[in-house]
Scaffold this active site. Sequence first.
Site, short mmCIF file in Angstrom:
data_model
loop_
_atom_site.label_atom_id
_atom_site.label_comp_id
_atom_site.label_asym_id
_atom_site.label_seq_id
_atom_site.Cartn_x
_atom_site.Cartn_y
_atom_site.Cartn_z
N SER A 17 0.81 -1.21 0.00
CA SER A 17 0.00 0.00 0.00
C SER A 17 0.84 1.27 0.00
CB SER A 17 -0.95 0.02 1.21
OG SER A 17 -0.21 0.00 2.42
N SER A 131 17.92 2.42 -1.83
CA SER A 131 17.78 3.86 -2.02
C SER A 131 19.12 4.46 -2.39
CB SER A 131 17.28 4.49 -0.71
OG SER A 131 17.33 5.90 -0.76
N LYS A 164 18.83 2.90 5.68
CA LYS A 164 18.78 2.27 4.36
C LYS A 164 20.10 1.59 4.02
CE LYS A 164 15.76 2.27 2.01
NZ LYS A 164 14.58 1.38 1.93
N VAL A 192 12.22 10.05 -5.71
CA VAL A 192 11.09 9.45 -6.42
C VAL A 192 9.85 10.35 -6.30
CG1 VAL A 192 9.66 7.41 -6.69
CG2 VAL A 192 12.00 7.19 -5.83
#
Length: 352
Positions: A17, A131, A164, A192
């Site tokens: 989601s 990332s 990350k 992004v």
Amino acid sequence: MTAYPVTDSPVLVTGASGFIGSHIVQQLLEGGYRVRGTVRDPVKTRAEGHLTGLSGADERLELFAADLLTQGAFDDAVRDCEYAIHTASPYAIDVADPQRDLVDPAVRGTISVLESCRKIDSMRRVVLTSSVAAITDHADGHLNTESDWNTGSSLTRNPYYYSKTLAEQAAWQFVEAGKPRFDLVVINPFFVIGPSLVPAINTSHTSLIGLTNGHIPAVIALEWALVDVRDVARAHILAMENPVAAGRYIVAAESRTVRQVVALLRSEGWGDRYKLPTLGLDNALGVVLTRIAANFQGPGTRDYMRNHLGGEMRFDNSKARRELGIEFRDVDQTVLETMDDLEKWGHLGRRR
């Protein structure tokens, strides 16, 4: 994407989601795949309808509850799968407790997914969403490639970047030490943006929102390496489908400065509808003043500004273009489509 699914088994997508995860689910369904998505609360997700309303979802989408910090949480969802795409991870710049809120769920969640995948004989490949944060935490003009690693972050400096980096390193160490049946491919997206399938605000979008609501009151000396979320989703699926895909892939299209983005928005009439910044602080004095102002922000924002103001973000995306065959969307068009979408969701500042 291939013309036919490479597996008849369901594809696991964690964080289904989320901003990136939901686009992956959509593209998998469009490609004819069966999908198993993990979310925090399947009942709530079904009620909201953003995933279950996608074309093909009625027949080929299953939702499972899974928590990143619960051991074995992904066991049921991954059963009989051949491919898994792990996108679930916290994305926040300013948090109360970096270890608890960022590092633990990122690292332990990644290991939890990999442990679940190792338990089944059918698993062939795991595609991990990492990332740019695992590659670098500052903009210094260096040409970033897949061989670069972020060595500057810590719990007290850019803790999100640190989380990350640790999560991706933990994944590679897991595969190297445990020699599981599956292989690992990693996608390293940069900044992004793009239309969202879900109402929650993607953290990267806060910068564009900030240009309309006064949170970025001036044209500051920042440069963003941009990529469309639809291209990021496609890169994950191409990495899953391509048997020769291996290692890490930088996924970014082009860089734009704040000045260039503001000029684009103004040229397309956004300045007539929202109060865009006009004061130019993208100069030597402006960098000094912005650094001072950043001291009054949260620690994550402060670190980001210190390490990116006045810098140039360079990257080499040739490996993704060559091996995955991906062609990136025009970033200016993506910026404009993102703004339209943010306005649709009601996320922008007050209109003039």
